[in-house]
Design a protein around this motif. Structure first.
Motif, mmCIF file in Angstrom:
data_model
loop_
_atom_site.group_PDB
_atom_site.id
_atom_site.type_symbol
_atom_site.label_atom_id
_atom_site.label_comp_id
_atom_site.label_asym_id
_atom_site.label_seq_id
_atom_site.Cartn_x
_atom_site.Cartn_y
_atom_site.Cartn_z
ATOM 1 N N VAL B 32 0.824 -1.211 0.000
ATOM 2 C CA VAL B 32 0.000 0.000 0.000
ATOM 3 C C VAL B 32 0.858 1.262 0.000
ATOM 4 C CG1 VAL B 32 -1.818 1.252 1.235
ATOM 5 C CG2 VAL B 32 -1.807 -1.247 1.248
ATOM 6 N N PHE B 36 4.886 5.895 -1.361
ATOM 7 C CA PHE B 36 4.957 7.014 -0.412
ATOM 8 C C PHE B 36 6.218 6.893 0.443
ATOM 9 C CE2 PHE B 36 3.311 9.036 3.647
ATOM 10 C CZ PHE B 36 3.332 10.332 3.172
ATOM 11 N N ALA B 167 -2.791 11.582 10.765
ATOM 12 C CA ALA B 167 -3.515 10.331 10.979
ATOM 13 C C ALA B 167 -4.476 10.027 9.829
ATOM 14 C CB ALA B 167 -4.293 10.394 12.296
ATOM 15 N N GLN B 168 -4.730 11.015 8.987
ATOM 16 C CA GLN B 168 -5.636 10.799 7.849
ATOM 17 C C GLN B 168 -4.875 10.569 6.546
ATOM 18 O OE1 GLN B 168 -8.211 14.339 8.969
ATOM 19 N NE2 GLN B 168 -9.725 13.021 8.016
ATOM 20 N N VAL B 169 -3.552 10.509 6.630
ATOM 21 C CA VAL B 169 -2.738 10.178 5.455
ATOM 22 C C VAL B 169 -2.202 8.770 5.659
ATOM 23 C CG1 VAL B 169 -0.761 10.787 4.038
ATOM 24 C CG2 VAL B 169 -2.088 12.597 5.153
ATOM 25 N N THR B 170 -2.671 7.840 4.850
ATOM 26 C CA THR B 170 -2.237 6.454 4.969
ATOM 27 C C THR B 170 -0.727 6.360 4.784
ATOM 28 O OG1 THR B 170 -4.331 5.689 4.101
ATOM 29 C CG2 THR B 170 -2.497 4.151 3.981
ATOM 30 N N GLY B 171 -0.070 5.693 5.702
ATOM 31 C CA GLY B 171 1.343 5.443 5.521
ATOM 32 C C GLY B 171 2.263 6.432 6.215
ATOM 33 N N GLY B 214 -5.876 20.390 3.909
ATOM 34 C CA GLY B 214 -6.441 19.137 4.416
ATOM 35 C C GLY B 214 -5.406 18.040 4.288
ATOM 36 N N PRO B 215 -5.771 16.794 4.597
ATOM 37 C CA PRO B 215 -4.795 15.701 4.554
ATOM 38 C C PRO B 215 -4.298 15.386 3.147
ATOM 39 C CG PRO B 215 -7.011 14.870 5.001
ATOM 40 C CD PRO B 215 -7.098 16.361 5.077
ATOM 41 N N GLY B 216 -5.091 15.713 2.132
ATOM 42 C CA GLY B 216 -4.666 15.421 0.754
ATOM 43 C C GLY B 216 -3.465 16.242 0.347
ATOM 44 N N THR B 217 -3.519 17.538 0.568
ATOM 45 C CA THR B 217 -2.381 18.386 0.206
ATOM 46 C C THR B 217 -1.272 18.320 1.261
ATOM 47 O OG1 THR B 217 -3.680 20.249 1.068
ATOM 48 C CG2 THR B 217 -3.615 19.975 -1.312
ATOM 49 N N PRO B 220 1.921 15.822 -0.126
ATOM 50 C CA PRO B 220 3.032 16.371 -0.918
ATOM 51 C C PRO B 220 3.809 17.464 -0.177
ATOM 52 C CG PRO B 220 0.882 16.967 -1.882
ATOM 53 C CD PRO B 220 0.623 15.944 -0.831
ATOM 54 N N ASN B 221 3.113 18.267 0.622
ATOM 55 C CA ASN B 221 3.830 19.304 1.371
ATOM 56 C C ASN B 221 4.746 18.703 2.435
ATOM 57 O OD1 ASN B 221 2.925 21.692 0.056
ATOM 58 N ND2 ASN B 221 0.952 21.542 1.104
#
Lengths: 243, 243, 243
Positions: B32, B36, B167-171, B214-217, B220-221
C-alpha cells in the motif's frame, strides 16, 4: 431539482453519520490504487483495512462494518481471498460492493465476476463497458461516467456533479466504490447510500477542480474536499435528475 | 524544553548526516505504502530499495546501510523474505526496525511478529494498540500517536510535534518507521536516532500543515518539508518532554 | 539548437498525435509505481492497463498499442508473465520498451534482463548504472540522468531539459519509460518517439518545478503539465544537443 431535495438532505445526513460513526471498511482492491483508496477513506473519517492474505481475511472481515470487492489486478491468490471473504460477508450479513474492473477485457475475469455477483453484493459499480458486460440484475447498480446513473428495481437516479479531470486520475472509480461501501455501513438502504456516496465524490471533484491546475493537483485537492466538505454544501451543490 | 536542547541539537546534526551520507535503506514494506515510503526517503536524500523477492533479497540487504521490516499486507512469500532478511541483517550486524502493522488484529500476524521481534530489531515502532499487543521489552520502542513516546531501558522521551491530519494520510506511520531506519544508518545510538527521526516527521508535518488545506495536500507538502527543512529549524521547533 | 528545430517540431507533432489517438498501453511494471505510472499516462491522454496476471495477459496484450516491461519488484510470477507477454508482443509486432530496473544490483535480475533484451525491445531505458550493466547493443537506448542521452546505431542526441527534484520523486524514471512506450504507439521511428517522450518529461518537469516547493509538490504539478502542456511549448522550450 426540487423533487430531489429530500434525497440531497438525506445524503448530507449520511455524510455526517459516516464521519461520526467512523466505520471500519475492509478493502479487497487492486494493488494500483490501494494507497489512494485508503487515503480517500481516511480523509472521510473511515478506517480502511487492506490485507488480501487468505490466512488473515477472516479476522479482518470479522471486524469490518462494510466491504469493498474490486477485481483489478486479479490473480489466483486474490480470487481465492475474494471467494472466502464474500462467503464470510454473506454469513455475517455484512454489506459489500462489487467493482468488476475491466471485466469486459478478459473472459476469465468476466466469468469470475459473474460467480461473485451471484453471492449478492448490495451494490455493483462499474463504468459503462463493465456494467454492459456484467449485466447485473439484482441489488443497486451504479454506472459511473460523465453522468453517474443509479438503478435499483424500478428506481432511477442521475447525478450530474463531477469534473472531466476525474477520468484522468487513476482510481477515482475505485475510490468511488470504496466510498459507496463506507456509506453502506451507515444506511440499510443501499440505493440511498450509493446516491449519497456518488454525490459526495462528484461535489468534492467540483470543489477540488476549482483549486487545481489539472488532474495531478486534482487528486490531493479531492482528498482535502472529502475531509472538509460540509454536509450542507453537499446538499446545496447537488445536481440530480431522474433519467 | 531547556533540558532537551542537546537532544534537539543532536537531531539537527543527524539530519545533516543523513543528507550527507545518503544511506541505502532496504524497505520490506507493505504494497500500500511502497511509493509514499520511497518518496519520503528520496526527499530526505536517502536511497530506498524495495524488492521483496526471495531470490534477490541477499544482494539487496548486502548493499544496505539499514533496513525496514513492516508487516503490512503480509502473505506467505512476504513472511519468507522477512525471515531470510532479518537473519542476514543479524549476521551482518545491519541495524533494522520492526513495524508490526495491525498485529493486534490477527493472531497469525501477532505470532509472526513475536518471532521476528526475537531476532533483535534496534527499534520497534507501532501505534498504541500494536505496541500493547506485541509488548516489546528490548531495544528502543517508539509508540506513535497524538504524542509520540520513546523508551529504551529506563530512558523516556515524549515528542509533542505533529499534526492531526497526519492520521488521515495512509502510511505516515509506515514512513516514520522508514525514516527511523534511515537515521539508524548514521547513529549507533538507536534511541537518539529514533528521537531525531520522529522529531523530523513531527516538525515536517507542522511546516506542511501550514501550507495545506487538508490531509490530501498535506502529503506532498510533507515530502517537500522532508527535502527542504533546515537542521536548525528542526532544533528550534522541537517540543520535547519526559513523560 | 537551430539544427535540432525539426526534431523539436516533430516531438510537438507526436505529442498531439498521442493525445488524439489515445493509445492503449499495457504496463508490466513494479508494484511501487503502478499508480503514478497510470496517472502519468492518463494525464497524457493514454489508456493504461496494468494487470500482471498470467491468465489474462494475452487478452490485455492483444488489445494494446504498445507495451512497457519494467523489471522492478521482480518475482517468479512477474518473470513468467514478462516472458509470455514479450513473446506475444513479438508475434504481434507490438512495439515495447524494456526498463531493466536495478539490474546492476542482482546477478539473477541481470541474467533475466539479458534474456528479455534478446527478444528485441524497440527501446531500452535505464540510468547510467543499469545501462552499463546491461550494455544493450540493438534498438534505441535511452540513458536518463542529469542529462538524458539517446543512441541508435550511429545517431546520438542529448536532452538537457529536466530538474534535479525529478531524481527525488520515485518512479519518474519508470514513468519516463511508460511515456516512451506511449509514443512508440504513434511513431514507427523508435528514436524519434523516444526523443519526443524524454523531451516531454524534461520540459514538463521544468514547468512543474516553477510551481513547486520541493519534490513532493513537483509530482502532482508534473502530472498537470503532462495533461496541459501545449505542443508548441514543448518545441520552444527544447534544449537539445548532440554529445
Amino acid at each position: 431539482m426540487t423533487g430531489f431535495a429530500p434525497l440531497a438532505a438525506r445524503a448530507a445526513d449520511l455524510l455526517a453519520a459516516v464521519r461520526r460513526k467512523r466505520p471500519r471498511v475492509h478493502c479487497l482492491t487492486n494493488t494500483v490504487v490501494q494507497k489512494f483508496t485508503a487515503d480517500g477513506l481516511s480523509a472521510l473519517g473511515v478506517i480502511p483495512t487492506m490485507t488480501s492474505n487468505l490466512e488473515e481475511i477472516g479476522a479482518f472481515v470479522g471486524r469490518a462494518d462494510a466491504m469493498l470487492v474490486n477485481l483489478g489486478t486479479l490473480d489466483r491468490d486474490r480470487r481465492a481471498v475474494i471467494e472466502t471473504a464474500t462467503s464470510l460477508a454473506g454469513e455475517r450479513r455484512l454489506p459489500w460492493l462489487l467493482d468488476p474492473v475491466h471485466c469486459e477485457l478478459s473472459p476469465s475475469r468476466l466469468a469470475f465476476a459473474h460467480s461473485i455477483l451471484a453471492k449478492g453484493p448490495a451494490v455493483t459499480r462499474g463504468n459503462t463497458a463493465e456494467i454492459a458486460a456484467l449485466a447485473p440484475s439484482t441489488g443497486t447498480v451504479v454506472e459511473t461516467g460523465e453522468i453517474d446513473r443509479l438503478r435499483s428495481g424500478s428506481a432511477r437516479l442521475a447525478i450530474l456533479n463531477g469534473h472531466p479531470w476525474m477520468a484522468q486520475v487513476t482510481g477515482t472509480g475505485c475510490l468511488s466504490g470504496a466510498v459507496i461501501a463506507s456509506f453502506l455501513a451507515v444506511s440499510a438502504d443501499a440505493f440511498e447510500a450509493a446516491a449519497a456516496a456518488v454525490l459526495l465524490m462528484g461535489v468534492s471533484a467540483e470543489v477540488a477542480a476549482a483549486k487545481s491546475g489539472g488532474p495531478g493537483t486534482l487528486a490531493p485537492n479531492l482528498l482535502d474536499a472529502l475531509a472538509t466538505i460540509e454536509p450542507s454544501t453537499l446538499a446545496s451543490m447537488a445536481r440530480l435528475s431522474d433519467a
